[in-house]
Scaffold this motif. Structure first.
Motif, PDB file in Angstrom:
ATOM      1  N   GLN A  41      -5.623  19.930 -14.662  1.00  0.00           N
ATOM      2  CA  GLN A  41      -4.713  19.445 -13.629  1.00  0.00           C
ATOM      3  C   GLN A  41      -5.568  18.837 -12.527  1.00  0.00           C
ATOM      4  N   VAL A  42      -5.338  17.554 -12.221  1.00  0.00           N
ATOM      5  CA  VAL A  42      -6.231  16.821 -11.332  1.00  0.00           C
ATOM      6  C   VAL A  42      -5.427  16.040 -10.289  1.00  0.00           C
ATOM      7  N   ALA A  43      -5.813  16.203  -9.014  1.00  0.00           N
ATOM      8  CA  ALA A  43      -5.290  15.385  -7.914  1.00  0.00           C
ATOM      9  C   ALA A  43      -6.425  14.493  -7.422  1.00  0.00           C
ATOM     10  N   ILE A  44      -6.110  13.224  -7.137  1.00  0.00           N
ATOM     11  CA  ILE A  44      -7.160  12.243  -6.829  1.00  0.00           C
ATOM     12  C   ILE A  44      -6.821  11.496  -5.542  1.00  0.00           C
ATOM     13  N   PHE A  45      -7.790  11.462  -4.627  1.00  0.00           N
ATOM     14  CA  PHE A  45      -7.699  10.548  -3.487  1.00  0.00           C
ATOM     15  C   PHE A  45      -8.400   9.275  -3.903  1.00  0.00           C
ATOM     16  N   ASP A  46      -7.620   8.201  -4.076  1.00  0.00           N
ATOM     17  CA  ASP A  46      -8.122   6.998  -4.738  1.00  0.00           C
ATOM     18  C   ASP A  46      -7.910   5.762  -3.859  1.00  0.00           C
ATOM     19  N   PRO A  47      -8.659   5.633  -2.773  1.00  0.00           N
ATOM     20  CA  PRO A  47      -8.426   4.521  -1.851  1.00  0.00           C
ATOM     21  C   PRO A  47      -8.762   3.150  -2.408  1.00  0.00           C
ATOM     22  N   LEU A  48      -9.652   3.081  -3.408  1.00  0.00           N
ATOM     23  CA  LEU A  48     -10.078   1.793  -3.957  1.00  0.00           C
ATOM     24  C   LEU A  48      -9.507   1.524  -5.343  1.00  0.00           C
ATOM     25  N   LYS A  49      -8.545   2.337  -5.758  1.00  0.00           N
ATOM     26  CA  LYS A  49      -7.874   2.169  -7.064  1.00  0.00           C
ATOM     27  C   LYS A  49      -8.864   2.250  -8.225  1.00  0.00           C
ATOM     28  N   ASP A  50      -9.847   3.128  -8.118  1.00  0.00           N
ATOM     29  CA  ASP A  50     -10.845   3.291  -9.171  1.00  0.00           C
ATOM     30  C   ASP A  50     -10.312   4.047 -10.383  1.00  0.00           C
ATOM     31  N   TYR A  51      -9.146   4.680 -10.255  1.00  0.00           N
ATOM     32  CA  TYR A  51      -8.640   5.538 -11.321  1.00  0.00           C
ATOM     33  C   TYR A  51      -7.379   4.974 -11.962  1.00  0.00           C
ATOM     34  N   ASP A  52      -7.122   3.684 -11.759  1.00  0.00           N
ATOM     35  CA  ASP A  52      -6.020   3.045 -12.479  1.00  0.00           C
ATOM     36  C   ASP A  52      -6.284   3.139 -13.981  1.00  0.00           C
ATOM     37  N   GLY A  53      -5.239   3.415 -14.734  1.00  0.00           N
ATOM     38  CA  GLY A  53      -5.414   3.498 -16.187  1.00  0.00           C
ATOM     39  C   GLY A  53      -5.455   4.933 -16.658  1.00  0.00           C
ATOM     40  N   GLU A  54      -6.546   5.308 -17.317  1.00  0.00           N
ATOM     41  CA  GLU A  54      -6.661   6.638 -17.891  1.00  0.00           C
ATOM     42  C   GLU A  54      -7.854   7.394 -17.320  1.00  0.00           C
ATOM     43  N   LEU A  55      -7.742   8.714 -17.325  1.00  0.00           N
ATOM     44  CA  LEU A  55      -8.822   9.617 -16.939  1.00  0.00           C
ATOM     45  C   LEU A  55      -8.878  10.734 -17.967  1.00  0.00           C
ATOM     46  N   ALA A  56     -10.024  10.895 -18.612  1.00  0.00           N
ATOM     47  CA  ALA A  56     -10.204  11.899 -19.670  1.00  0.00           C
ATOM     48  C   ALA A  56      -9.127  11.751 -20.745  1.00  0.00           C
ATOM     49  N   GLY A  57      -8.799  10.494 -21.060  1.00  0.00           N
ATOM     50  CA  GLY A  57      -7.847  10.239 -22.119  1.00  0.00           C
ATOM     51  C   GLY A  57      -6.392  10.411 -21.746  1.00  0.00           C
ATOM     52  N   ARG A  58      -6.116  10.674 -20.482  1.00  0.00           N
ATOM     53  CA  ARG A  58      -4.732  10.867 -20.029  1.00  0.00           C
ATOM     54  C   ARG A  58      -4.383   9.821 -18.975  1.00  0.00           C
ATOM     55  N   LYS A  59      -3.149   9.336 -19.012  1.00  0.00           N
ATOM     56  CA  LYS A  59      -2.704   8.330 -18.056  1.00  0.00           C
ATOM     57  C   LYS A  59      -2.687   8.906 -16.644  1.00  0.00           C
ATOM     58  N   VAL A  60      -3.211   8.146 -15.702  1.00  0.00           N
ATOM     59  CA  VAL A  60      -3.169   8.538 -14.293  1.00  0.00           C
ATOM     60  C   VAL A  60      -1.874   8.003 -13.690  1.00  0.00           C
ATOM     61  N   ARG A  61      -1.088   8.895 -13.134  1.00  0.00           N
ATOM     62  CA  ARG A  61       0.119   8.496 -12.402  1.00  0.00           C
ATOM     63  C   ARG A  61      -0.279   8.298 -10.944  1.00  0.00           C
ATOM     64  N   SER A  62      -0.152   7.081 -10.469  1.00  0.00           N
ATOM     65  CA  SER A  62      -0.634   6.725  -9.141  1.00  0.00           C
ATOM     66  C   SER A  62       0.527   6.448  -8.203  1.00  0.00           C
ATOM     67  N   TYR A  63       0.426   6.970  -6.968  1.00  0.00           N
ATOM     68  CA  TYR A  63       1.498   6.837  -5.983  1.00  0.00           C
ATOM     69  C   TYR A  63       0.947   6.308  -4.666  1.00  0.00           C
ATOM     70  N   PRO A  64       1.503   5.209  -4.154  1.00  0.00           N
ATOM     71  CA  PRO A  64       1.074   4.698  -2.848  1.00  0.00           C
ATOM     72  C   PRO A  64       1.696   5.458  -1.687  1.00  0.00           C
ATOM     73  N   ASN A  65       2.777   6.200  -1.962  1.00  0.00           N
ATOM     74  CA  ASN A  65       3.511   6.943  -0.942  1.00  0.00           C
ATOM     75  C   ASN A  65       3.148   8.421  -0.999  1.00  0.00           C
ATOM     76  N   LEU A  66       2.753   8.996   0.136  1.00  0.00           N
ATOM     77  CA  LEU A  66       2.304  10.390   0.159  1.00  0.00           C
ATOM     78  C   LEU A  66       3.398  11.350  -0.291  1.00  0.00           C
ATOM     79  N   ARG A  67       4.621  11.117   0.143  1.00  0.00           N
ATOM     80  CA  ARG A  67       5.709  12.033  -0.223  1.00  0.00           C
ATOM     81  C   ARG A  67       5.938  12.034  -1.732  1.00  0.00           C
ATOM     82  N   GLU A  68       5.895  10.853  -2.342  1.00  0.00           N
ATOM     83  CA  GLU A  68       6.076  10.779  -3.796  1.00  0.00           C
ATOM     84  C   GLU A  68       4.907  11.427  -4.527  1.00  0.00           C
TER      85      GLU A  68
END
Length: 221
Positions: A41-68
């Motif tokens: 289980q991984v939470a990512i602070f990704d200001p430069l969008k370096d984790y778009d796509g997959e991480l360790a073979g799993r899709k990264v769900r990315s949210y621009p909104n903090l509440r979401e």
């Protein structure tokens, strides 16, 4: 949303880590390869969008909104399934954005959860304002997060530019290529790894330290 972790567990071990090296040396690659597994289980602070796509073979769900982002993270923590969830604001990020991310992560801590929450903190030096004691929720996680199953992976270019709390509170250090010899000497003072070994490092090469023991390696894709 709750902003307090639950189930303090003093029996949990320290798994905080940092990755330090000049721009382009492979820090993000090291985080992906050395510290993250598909089932984590991984939470990512990704200001430069370096984790778009997959991480360790799993899709990264990315949210621009903090509440979401928080909604997705808290829902994920109610399960025992692995996930990769990123907070990636559309605007230029600030210290306040990083602190709010850490606030949400702090509230997701649970010392009795079957899985720790791994927390990738990119560009730490750009989002903190001190080389002394870490402040805000990032400092709280570094000092107390172990008890609630929070495992940070902190990314930065030079050891001199970040809080000493990071280096002092991390069990694991991944030292990568340094731009200047003074950076290598600083890391020697903080880790005990000889500066002569650090200055030899090239792109994607690393020295991984666990406690006081260290080994050299290279990131392979």
């Amino acid at each position: 949303m709750s902003l307090q972790p639950i189930n303090q567990n003093n029996a949990l071990n320290n798994h905080h880590a940092y990755v330090v090296g000049m721009s382009g040396c492979g820090k993000t690659s090291a985080a992906k390869k050395k510290f993250i597994k598909p089932t984590d289980q991984v939470a990512i602070f990704d200001p430069l969008k370096d984790y778009d796509g997959e991480l360790a073979g799993r899709k990264v769900r990315s949210y621009p909104n903090l509440r979401e982002f928080a909604k997705a993270l808290y829902a994920g923590r109610k399960t025992n399934q692995g996930f990769k969830i990123a907070y990636a604001p559309d605007h230029e990020t600030t210290e306040a954005d990083f602190d709010k991310f850490c606030m949400v992560v702090w509230g997701a801590g649970n010392g009795k959860h079957k899985k720790p929450l791994k927390v990738i903190c990119e560009e730490v030096a750009e989002h903190t304002n001190t080389a002394g004691k870490a402040t805000g929720y990032h400092g709280k996680i570094l000092r107390l997060g172990r008890k609630y199953g929070l495992h940070t992976v902190n990314m930065f270019q030079r050891g001199q530019e970040v809080s000493k709390t990071i280096i002092d509170n991390c069990q694991f250090a991944c030292v990568m290529m340094q731009k200047a010899d003074d950076s290598a000497r600083y890391l020697q003072q903080k880790t005990g790894i000889p500066a002569t070994e650090i200055v030899k490092l090239k792109k994607l090469e690393y020295i991984l330290q666990d406690g006081k023991e260290w080994v050299k390696g290279v990131i392979l894709w």
